[in-house]
Design a protein around this motif. Structure first.
Motif, PDB file in Angstrom:
ATOM      1  N   THR A 298       0.816  -1.217   0.000  1.00  0.00           N
ATOM      2  CA  THR A 298       0.000   0.000   0.000  1.00  0.00           C
ATOM      3  C   THR A 298       0.847   1.262   0.000  1.00  0.00           C
ATOM      4  OG1 THR A 298      -0.114  -0.060   2.436  1.00  0.00           O
ATOM      5  CG2 THR A 298      -1.883  -1.149   1.215  1.00  0.00           C
ATOM      6  N   GLY A 299       2.158   1.116  -0.120  1.00  0.00           N
ATOM      7  CA  GLY A 299       3.010   2.295  -0.172  1.00  0.00           C
ATOM      8  C   GLY A 299       4.085   2.265   0.885  1.00  0.00           C
ATOM      9  N   ALA A 300       4.803   3.375   1.002  1.00  0.00           N
ATOM     10  CA  ALA A 300       5.945   3.456   1.906  1.00  0.00           C
ATOM     11  C   ALA A 300       5.507   3.301   3.356  1.00  0.00           C
ATOM     12  CB  ALA A 300       6.655   4.787   1.721  1.00  0.00           C
ATOM     13  N   ASN A 301       6.347   2.592   4.131  1.00  0.00           N
ATOM     14  CA  ASN A 301       6.094   2.429   5.552  1.00  0.00           C
ATOM     15  C   ASN A 301       6.940   3.452   6.301  1.00  0.00           C
ATOM     16  OD1 ASN A 301       5.666   1.638   8.157  1.00  0.00           O
ATOM     17  ND2 ASN A 301       6.584  -0.390   7.954  1.00  0.00           N
ATOM     18  N   ALA A 302       6.326   4.558   6.656  1.00  0.00           N
ATOM     19  CA  ALA A 302       7.068   5.655   7.277  1.00  0.00           C
ATOM     20  C   ALA A 302       7.162   5.530   8.790  1.00  0.00           C
ATOM     21  CB  ALA A 302       6.414   6.997   6.923  1.00  0.00           C
ATOM     22  N   ASP A 303       6.386   4.636   9.395  1.00  0.00           N
ATOM     23  CA  ASP A 303       6.285   4.598  10.854  1.00  0.00           C
ATOM     24  C   ASP A 303       7.635   4.447  11.560  1.00  0.00           C
ATOM     25  OD1 ASP A 303       3.597   4.965  10.669  1.00  0.00           O
ATOM     26  OD2 ASP A 303       3.053   2.881  11.046  1.00  0.00           O
ATOM     27  N   PRO A 304       8.518   3.506  11.141  1.00  0.00           N
ATOM     28  CA  PRO A 304       9.793   3.384  11.858  1.00  0.00           C
ATOM     29  C   PRO A 304      10.632   4.652  11.783  1.00  0.00           C
ATOM     30  CG  PRO A 304       9.367   1.413  10.563  1.00  0.00           C
ATOM     31  CD  PRO A 304       8.357   2.442  10.144  1.00  0.00           C
ATOM     32  N   TYR A 305      10.647   5.306  10.606  1.00  0.00           N
ATOM     33  CA  TYR A 305      11.405   6.548  10.485  1.00  0.00           C
ATOM     34  C   TYR A 305      10.848   7.623  11.415  1.00  0.00           C
ATOM     35  CZ  TYR A 305      13.708   4.750   6.280  1.00  0.00           C
ATOM     36  OH  TYR A 305      14.453   4.007   5.406  1.00  0.00           O
ATOM     37  N   VAL A 306       9.525   7.746  11.441  1.00  0.00           N
ATOM     38  CA  VAL A 306       8.888   8.735  12.320  1.00  0.00           C
ATOM     39  C   VAL A 306       9.230   8.442  13.776  1.00  0.00           C
ATOM     40  CG1 VAL A 306       6.666   9.589  13.148  1.00  0.00           C
ATOM     41  CG2 VAL A 306       7.023   9.205  10.698  1.00  0.00           C
ATOM     42  N   LYS A 307       9.235   7.149  14.124  1.00  0.00           N
ATOM     43  CA  LYS A 307       9.542   6.750  15.495  1.00  0.00           C
ATOM     44  C   LYS A 307      10.976   7.120  15.860  1.00  0.00           C
ATOM     45  CE  LYS A 307       8.968   2.663  18.443  1.00  0.00           C
ATOM     46  NZ  LYS A 307       8.565   1.249  18.452  1.00  0.00           N
ATOM     47  N   TRP A 308      11.921   6.827  14.967  1.00  0.00           N
ATOM     48  CA  TRP A 308      13.326   7.157  15.233  1.00  0.00           C
ATOM     49  C   TRP A 308      13.504   8.667  15.371  1.00  0.00           C
ATOM     50  CZ3 TRP A 308      15.684   3.901  10.656  1.00  0.00           C
ATOM     51  CH2 TRP A 308      15.478   2.546  10.908  1.00  0.00           C
ATOM     52  N   ILE A 309      12.909   9.409  14.429  1.00  0.00           N
ATOM     53  CA  ILE A 309      13.070  10.865  14.450  1.00  0.00           C
ATOM     54  C   ILE A 309      12.477  11.452  15.730  1.00  0.00           C
ATOM     55  CG2 ILE A 309      12.324  13.013  13.333  1.00  0.00           C
ATOM     56  CD1 ILE A 309      12.487  11.380  10.643  1.00  0.00           C
ATOM     57  N   ASP A 310      11.280  11.004  16.118  1.00  0.00           N
ATOM     58  CA  ASP A 310      10.650  11.516  17.333  1.00  0.00           C
ATOM     59  C   ASP A 310      11.487  11.202  18.562  1.00  0.00           C
ATOM     60  OD1 ASP A 310       8.548  12.548  15.913  1.00  0.00           O
ATOM     61  OD2 ASP A 310       7.126  10.961  16.435  1.00  0.00           O
ATOM     62  N   LEU A 311      12.004   9.966  18.629  1.00  0.00           N
ATOM     63  CA  LEU A 311      12.791   9.574  19.793  1.00  0.00           C
ATOM     64  C   LEU A 311      14.059  10.421  19.907  1.00  0.00           C
ATOM     65  CD1 LEU A 311      13.476   6.022  21.047  1.00  0.00           C
ATOM     66  CD2 LEU A 311      15.390   7.581  20.733  1.00  0.00           C
ATOM     67  N   ILE A 312      14.765  10.575  18.789  1.00  0.00           N
ATOM     68  CA  ILE A 312      16.009  11.358  18.808  1.00  0.00           C
ATOM     69  C   ILE A 312      15.712  12.823  19.117  1.00  0.00           C
ATOM     70  CG2 ILE A 312      17.922  12.185  17.375  1.00  0.00           C
ATOM     71  CD1 ILE A 312      17.850   9.422  15.976  1.00  0.00           C
ATOM     72  N   ARG A 313      14.657  13.368  18.524  1.00  0.00           N
ATOM     73  CA  ARG A 313      14.288  14.754  18.814  1.00  0.00           C
ATOM     74  C   ARG A 313      13.998  14.943  20.298  1.00  0.00           C
ATOM     75  NH1 ARG A 313       9.327  15.231  16.485  1.00  0.00           N
ATOM     76  NH2 ARG A 313       8.458  14.736  18.525  1.00  0.00           N
ATOM     77  N   ASN A 314      13.256  14.012  20.885  1.00  0.00           N
ATOM     78  CA  ASN A 314      12.934  14.131  22.307  1.00  0.00           C
ATOM     79  C   ASN A 314      14.177  14.034  23.182  1.00  0.00           C
ATOM     80  OD1 ASN A 314      10.205  14.422  21.748  1.00  0.00           O
ATOM     81  ND2 ASN A 314       9.751  12.239  21.950  1.00  0.00           N
ATOM     82  N   CYS A 315      15.080  13.116  22.836  1.00  0.00           N
ATOM     83  CA  CYS A 315      16.341  13.016  23.592  1.00  0.00           C
ATOM     84  C   CYS A 315      17.123  14.314  23.490  1.00  0.00           C
ATOM     85  CB  CYS A 315      17.186  11.852  23.070  1.00  0.00           C
ATOM     86  SG  CYS A 315      16.607  10.213  23.534  1.00  0.00           S
ATOM     87  N   PHE A 316      17.190  14.866  22.280  1.00  0.00           N
ATOM     88  CA  PHE A 316      17.947  16.107  22.078  1.00  0.00           C
ATOM     89  C   PHE A 316      17.262  17.297  22.758  1.00  0.00           C
ATOM     90  CE2 PHE A 316      20.450  14.980  17.948  1.00  0.00           C
ATOM     91  CZ  PHE A 316      21.250  14.143  18.688  1.00  0.00           C
ATOM     92  N   ALA A 317      15.938  17.301  22.760  1.00  0.00           N
ATOM     93  CA  ALA A 317      15.236  18.402  23.422  1.00  0.00           C
ATOM     94  C   ALA A 317      15.547  18.417  24.916  1.00  0.00           C
ATOM     95  CB  ALA A 317      13.733  18.281  23.181  1.00  0.00           C
ATOM     96  N   GLN A 318      15.561  17.238  25.534  1.00  0.00           N
ATOM     97  CA  GLN A 318      15.907  17.169  26.954  1.00  0.00           C
ATOM     98  C   GLN A 318      17.367  17.572  27.178  1.00  0.00           C
ATOM     99  OE1 GLN A 318      14.292  13.929  29.386  1.00  0.00           O
ATOM    100  NE2 GLN A 318      13.227  13.169  27.567  1.00  0.00           N
ATOM    101  N   ALA A 319      18.235  17.114  26.271  1.00  0.00           N
ATOM    102  CA  ALA A 319      19.647  17.479  26.389  1.00  0.00           C
ATOM    103  C   ALA A 319      19.833  18.983  26.220  1.00  0.00           C
ATOM    104  CB  ALA A 319      20.459  16.724  25.343  1.00  0.00           C
ATOM    105  N   GLN A 320      19.082  19.579  25.310  1.00  0.00           N
ATOM    106  CA  GLN A 320      19.179  21.021  25.095  1.00  0.00           C
ATOM    107  C   GLN A 320      18.734  21.791  26.336  1.00  0.00           C
ATOM    108  OE1 GLN A 320      16.671  22.799  21.911  1.00  0.00           O
ATOM    109  NE2 GLN A 320      18.609  23.474  21.013  1.00  0.00           N
ATOM    110  N   GLY A 321      17.718  21.272  27.016  1.00  0.00           N
ATOM    111  CA  GLY A 321      17.262  21.912  28.248  1.00  0.00           C
ATOM    112  C   GLY A 321      18.306  21.882  29.347  1.00  0.00           C
ATOM    113  N   ARG A 322      19.231  20.906  29.275  1.00  0.00           N
ATOM    114  CA  ARG A 322      20.322  20.809  30.255  1.00  0.00           C
ATOM    115  C   ARG A 322      21.584  21.507  29.782  1.00  0.00           C
ATOM    116  NH1 ARG A 322      18.401  15.407  30.115  1.00  0.00           N
ATOM    117  NH2 ARG A 322      20.257  14.684  28.997  1.00  0.00           N
ATOM    118  N   GLY A 323      21.553  22.073  28.577  1.00  0.00           N
ATOM    119  CA  GLY A 323      22.735  22.750  28.046  1.00  0.00           C
ATOM    120  C   GLY A 323      23.701  21.845  27.317  1.00  0.00           C
TER     121      GLY A 323
END
Length: 214
Positions: A113-138
């Motif tokens: 039915t087309g491209a399976n984007a879910d794993p990419y979205v999951k990886w990107i969200d996880l890394i973004r969240n880790c980096f957002a927390q890291a950014q809050g700590r400097g």
């Protein structure tokens, strides 16, 4: 053997056989007959557990990346968490046919039915969240867009593992992952904090040991 235990053994055999078939031929090049042959089960047993090839492929993908679900619950996930996760994925790609099959299915965008984007979205969200927390700590520079950084890292590492597969059968994937981080970290982390993070990983990968450090 109890019925439930037999069913679990059969399901695992099907996933293992499917992984071998998908890893060799990809989604489009694999038939249910190929999977049955690799798994050593009947088609009836396969259909008892999975209604279609698409459902089976999705199960292969989901099983291998379910460990990422636990990362947000770690204490202080951050820059080193992401470094270690990618090193862990590199190690698993070398050691596990199920992970190799899952990655191939994801990279091939293997769905009728087309491209399976879910794993990419999951990886990107996880890394973004880790980096957002890291950014809050400097630990991440204030001028870094963590969404863009997460997208870049997923794209770069996806290409990195593909080129490593072609050139060395992924034997140098951890070395290439280290080199990627050596180049990227100075653009992400303030100079005064660079020494806190190990581009070669800490050996505490969530994918290998079930937990990741900060």
């Amino acid at each position: 053997m109890a019925r439930q235990e037999r069913a679990e053994v059969t399901r695992s055999a099907i996933l293992e056989g499917a992984a071998r078939a998908f890893e060799k031929a990809g989604f489009a090049g694999t038939s249910l007959s190929d999977i049955v042959g690799e798994a050593g089960v009947t088609k009836g047993a396969l259909y008892f557990h999975f209604a279609s090839k698409e459902e089976l492929a999705q199960a292969v993908i989901e099983e291998q990346f379910s460990v990422w679900d636990d990362v947000p619950a770690l204490d202080l996930p951050g820059v080193q968490t992401v470094i270690d996760l990618l090193h862990g994925m590199a190690e698993q790609l070398q050691a596990s046919i199920r992970v190799r099959a899952a990655i191939r299915l994801v990279v091939d965008q293997s769905s009728s039915t087309g491209a399976n984007a879910d794993p990419y979205v999951k990886w990107i969200d996880l890394i973004r969240n880790c980096f957002a927390q890291a950014q809050g700590r400097g630990d991440i520079r204030a001028d870094v867009d963590v969404e863009s950084a997460a997208n870049l890292i997923v794209g770069c590492w996806t290409g990195l593992q593909l080129s490593s597969q072609v050139l060395t059968g992924r034997k140098d994937l951890n070395e290439r992952t280290t080199q990627m981080w050596q180049v990227m970290l100075p653009g992400l982390v303030p100079v005064r904090r660079l020494g806190r993070f190990l581009p070669e990983g800490t050996g505490r990968s969530a994918l290998v040991a079930g937990a990741a450090g900060q």
